[in-house]
Design a protein around this motif. Structure first.
Motif, PDB file in Angstrom:
ATOM      1  N   MET A 198       0.824  -1.125  -0.080  1.00  0.00           N
ATOM      2  CA  MET A 198       0.028   0.012  -0.014  1.00  0.00           C
ATOM      3  C   MET A 198       0.917   1.085  -0.086  1.00  0.00           C
ATOM      4  O   MET A 198       0.593   2.096  -0.628  1.00  0.00           O
ATOM      5  CB  MET A 198      -0.658   0.011   1.151  1.00  0.00           C
ATOM      6  CG  MET A 198      -1.989  -0.955   1.307  1.00  0.00           C
ATOM      7  SD  MET A 198      -3.198  -0.810   2.570  1.00  0.00           S
ATOM      8  CE  MET A 198      -2.328  -1.414   3.747  1.00  0.00           C
ATOM      9  N   TRP A 201       2.436   1.768  -3.527  1.00  0.00           N
ATOM     10  CA  TRP A 201       1.758   2.245  -4.456  1.00  0.00           C
ATOM     11  C   TRP A 201       1.048   3.503  -4.267  1.00  0.00           C
ATOM     12  O   TRP A 201       1.281   4.489  -5.107  1.00  0.00           O
ATOM     13  CB  TRP A 201       0.433   1.174  -4.455  1.00  0.00           C
ATOM     14  CG  TRP A 201      -0.329   1.392  -5.697  1.00  0.00           C
ATOM     15  CD1 TRP A 201      -1.644   1.905  -6.040  1.00  0.00           C
ATOM     16  CD2 TRP A 201      -0.011   1.382  -7.116  1.00  0.00           C
ATOM     17  NE1 TRP A 201      -2.207   2.181  -7.069  1.00  0.00           N
ATOM     18  CE2 TRP A 201      -1.369   1.713  -7.948  1.00  0.00           C
ATOM     19  CE3 TRP A 201       0.833   0.664  -7.831  1.00  0.00           C
ATOM     20  CZ2 TRP A 201      -1.175   1.533  -9.182  1.00  0.00           C
ATOM     21  CZ3 TRP A 201       0.875   0.567  -9.257  1.00  0.00           C
ATOM     22  CH2 TRP A 201      -0.447   0.882  -9.687  1.00  0.00           C
ATOM     23  N   CYS A 202       1.021   3.813  -2.963  1.00  0.00           N
ATOM     24  CA  CYS A 202       0.464   5.517  -2.569  1.00  0.00           C
ATOM     25  C   CYS A 202       1.675   6.374  -3.310  1.00  0.00           C
ATOM     26  O   CYS A 202       1.493   7.329  -3.587  1.00  0.00           O
ATOM     27  CB  CYS A 202       0.193   5.468  -1.121  1.00  0.00           C
ATOM     28  SG  CYS A 202      -0.155   7.085  -0.738  1.00  0.00           S
ATOM     29  N   TYR A 210       2.576   7.362   2.691  1.00  0.00           N
ATOM     30  CA  TYR A 210       1.591   6.399   2.975  1.00  0.00           C
ATOM     31  C   TYR A 210       0.037   7.080   2.816  1.00  0.00           C
ATOM     32  O   TYR A 210      -0.152   8.228   2.509  1.00  0.00           O
ATOM     33  CB  TYR A 210       1.922   5.910   4.541  1.00  0.00           C
ATOM     34  CG  TYR A 210       1.768   7.144   5.500  1.00  0.00           C
ATOM     35  CD1 TYR A 210       0.476   7.407   6.022  1.00  0.00           C
ATOM     36  CD2 TYR A 210       2.713   7.841   5.783  1.00  0.00           C
ATOM     37  CE1 TYR A 210       0.403   8.285   7.001  1.00  0.00           C
ATOM     38  CE2 TYR A 210       2.820   8.810   6.626  1.00  0.00           C
ATOM     39  CZ  TYR A 210       1.441   8.971   7.449  1.00  0.00           C
ATOM     40  OH  TYR A 210       1.336  10.209   8.352  1.00  0.00           O
ATOM     41  N   ASP A 211      -0.721   6.128   2.957  1.00  0.00           N
ATOM     42  CA  ASP A 211      -2.290   6.445   2.830  1.00  0.00           C
ATOM     43  C   ASP A 211      -2.852   6.983   4.050  1.00  0.00           C
ATOM     44  O   ASP A 211      -3.179   6.110   4.804  1.00  0.00           O
ATOM     45  CB  ASP A 211      -3.090   5.597   1.939  1.00  0.00           C
ATOM     46  CG  ASP A 211      -4.499   5.734   1.703  1.00  0.00           C
ATOM     47  OD1 ASP A 211      -4.741   6.889   1.841  1.00  0.00           O
ATOM     48  OD2 ASP A 211      -5.138   4.836   1.438  1.00  0.00           O
ATOM     49  N   TRP A 216      -7.453   7.360   0.769  1.00  0.00           N
ATOM     50  CA  TRP A 216      -7.533   7.193  -0.698  1.00  0.00           C
ATOM     51  C   TRP A 216      -7.868   5.691  -0.834  1.00  0.00           C
ATOM     52  O   TRP A 216      -8.842   5.745  -1.789  1.00  0.00           O
ATOM     53  CB  TRP A 216      -6.057   7.298  -1.154  1.00  0.00           C
ATOM     54  CG  TRP A 216      -5.817   7.228  -2.446  1.00  0.00           C
ATOM     55  CD1 TRP A 216      -6.751   7.815  -3.473  1.00  0.00           C
ATOM     56  CD2 TRP A 216      -4.738   6.677  -3.249  1.00  0.00           C
ATOM     57  NE1 TRP A 216      -6.262   7.732  -4.843  1.00  0.00           N
ATOM     58  CE2 TRP A 216      -5.097   7.024  -4.433  1.00  0.00           C
ATOM     59  CE3 TRP A 216      -3.782   5.746  -2.880  1.00  0.00           C
ATOM     60  CZ2 TRP A 216      -4.451   6.291  -5.773  1.00  0.00           C
ATOM     61  CZ3 TRP A 216      -2.968   5.493  -4.103  1.00  0.00           C
ATOM     62  CH2 TRP A 216      -3.159   5.614  -5.334  1.00  0.00           C
ATOM     63  N   ALA A 217      -7.681   4.851  -0.224  1.00  0.00           N
ATOM     64  CA  ALA A 217      -8.075   3.381  -0.643  1.00  0.00           C
ATOM     65  C   ALA A 217      -9.807   3.368  -0.340  1.00  0.00           C
ATOM     66  O   ALA A 217     -10.369   2.607  -0.952  1.00  0.00           O
ATOM     67  CB  ALA A 217      -7.800   2.301   0.497  1.00  0.00           C
ATOM     68  N   GLN A 270      -5.149   0.684  -5.034  1.00  0.00           N
ATOM     69  CA  GLN A 270      -5.275   0.757  -3.533  1.00  0.00           C
ATOM     70  C   GLN A 270      -6.046   0.196  -2.844  1.00  0.00           C
ATOM     71  O   GLN A 270      -5.702  -0.387  -1.708  1.00  0.00           O
ATOM     72  CB  GLN A 270      -4.926   2.578  -3.447  1.00  0.00           C
ATOM     73  CG  GLN A 270      -4.475   2.578  -1.737  1.00  0.00           C
ATOM     74  CD  GLN A 270      -3.151   2.636  -1.516  1.00  0.00           C
ATOM     75  OE1 GLN A 270      -2.374   2.235  -2.411  1.00  0.00           O
ATOM     76  NE2 GLN A 270      -2.914   2.652  -0.361  1.00  0.00           N
TER      77      GLN A 270
END
Length: 378
Positions: A198, A201-202, A210-211, A216-217, A270
């Motif tokens: 995660m 990808w973020c 980080y998300d 975001w997810a 995500q």
């Protein structure tokens, strides 16, 4: 038991989001109290070099030696910053337990090995405190995987006489410790990716490390085909004991699976990665700890509210809570760092720090090497 007093634990995990430093007080009876904790940031240039080496899975001998030295300096600075924050003198500290920064973890035959850097001699010299380090390799020499090692600490702190509990640590990699209420052996293993995919990808798609809160997810929709393809990875079929790391679950691993599903919106990827982490944790618990009543969560993943919400729905009627929500609990952000302080005490007392049913070692062993506060010979 001897060796009571103050200990410092140092931990930098696979997420490489900073060096966690925890000061704990351990009584003669083993009661552990968190006194103070800080997160010491990696210098951005050093963090980039570390991430690059882990991603490339190779480095020159010169690069290895230089990184080992630089990481040792940063671990020492983290200790000095912690001492300042707690108004504690180095003479009051029994020892530092330093996990080091993992560059590579390969626990598989025929030549299993694990590689953590952060020169403990530098830490001892800069701080004037005895250091215990290199915890994982002795367990591997005894036939174990060298990981996870924190379950022994989980057992000492969180095992309950009447409740079946699981400690769920969500760092870059997620791992669980099964703490049965009865006299059955404690088990534990890595369930798979925690935050690592995660975060990667973020960073690639938003520029953020980080998300935050999983926000975001939460705005995406998991892709069923991609999720199922990821869940079919052989790692999830292996029985414990087992361990893994970002040398396996990394951007290359993700890209290989994305090739079969071109055009998925980044936000949906995500969301799928979050669902993937939650699903692998749920499957591991349903299979290996179906009678669990309480799941105590720690690690950076505790702050991903979307992930926790999904876990609560998947794992109901099991209770999902933080490690400080129970009596005699501890702040979930500092569990791993505190664990290595505790492991340092085990080593100085000549006591084992591994749990063979967890790591697969043939017998309990005293972990790590001791680097005395003074290297002078009188």
């Amino acid at each position: 038991m001897a060796n009571s007093g103050y200990y410092i634990g140092l931990m930098s995990g696979t997420s490489m989001d900073g060096i966690d430093a925890a000061l704990v007080e351990i009584s003669d009876h083993g009661t552990t109290r968190l006194v103070q904790a800080i997160s010491h940031p990696w210098p951005s240039s050093l963090e980039s070099r570390l991430r690059d080496q882990v991603a490339r899975k190779s480095c020159t001998l010169h690069e290895y030696g230089e990184l080992d030295h630089l990481c040792g300096q940063q671990f020492a600075l983290a200790v000095l910053a912690l001492l300042k924050a707690s108004d504690m003198d180095s003479d009051n500290i029994q020892a530092i337990g330093s996990h080091g920064q993992t560059l590579y973890h390969h626990p598989y035959p025929p030549s299993p090995f694990t590689l953590q850097i952060g020169d403990p001699s530098i830490i001892a010299e800069r701080t004037g405190i005895t250091v215990v380090a290199d915890f994982r390799r002795r367990d591997m020499a005894a036939g174990g995987q060298g990981a996870p090692l924190v379950p022994a600490f989980h057992q000492a702190i969180f095992q309950h006489p009447a409740k079946n509990r699981v400690i769920l640590n969500i760092g870059g990699i997620a791992n669980i410790t099964l703490l049965p209420a009865s006299g059955k052996a404690v088990q534990g293993f890595d369930t798979g990716p925690g935050n690592c995919l995660m975060d990667l990808w973020c960073t690639r798609n938003t520029g953020l490390p980080y998300d935050e809160d999983g926000d975001w997810a939460s705005r995406g929709n998991p892709h069923a085909g991609l999720l199922q393809k990821m869940l079919r990875d052989d790692y999830f079929q292996l029985p414990p004991p087992k361990s893994t790391g970002t040398e396996y679950f990394n951007m290359q691993w993700l890209e290989e699976r994305l090739e079969a599903f071109p055009g998925i919106p980044a936000v949906d990827v995500q969301a799928t990665l979050l669902a993937f982490t939650a699903s692998t944790i749920e499957q591991a618990l349903r299979r290996w700890a179906p009678s669990t009543g309480e799941i105590l969560v720690c690690g950076g993943g505790i702050h991903n509210l979307t992930l926790l919400d999904r876990l609560r729905k998947l794992l109901s009627p099991m209770q999902v809570m933080a490690t400080d929500d129970v009596d005699n609990g501890m702040n979930p952000d500092w569990i791993e760092a505190a664990a290595f302080a505790w492991l340092a005490r085990q080593t100085l007392a000549g006591l084992p720090g591994n749990l063979p049913p967890v790591t697969g070692a043939s017998h309990p062993v005293v972990l790590g090497g001791i680097y005395p506060a003074s290297g002078r010979v009188s």
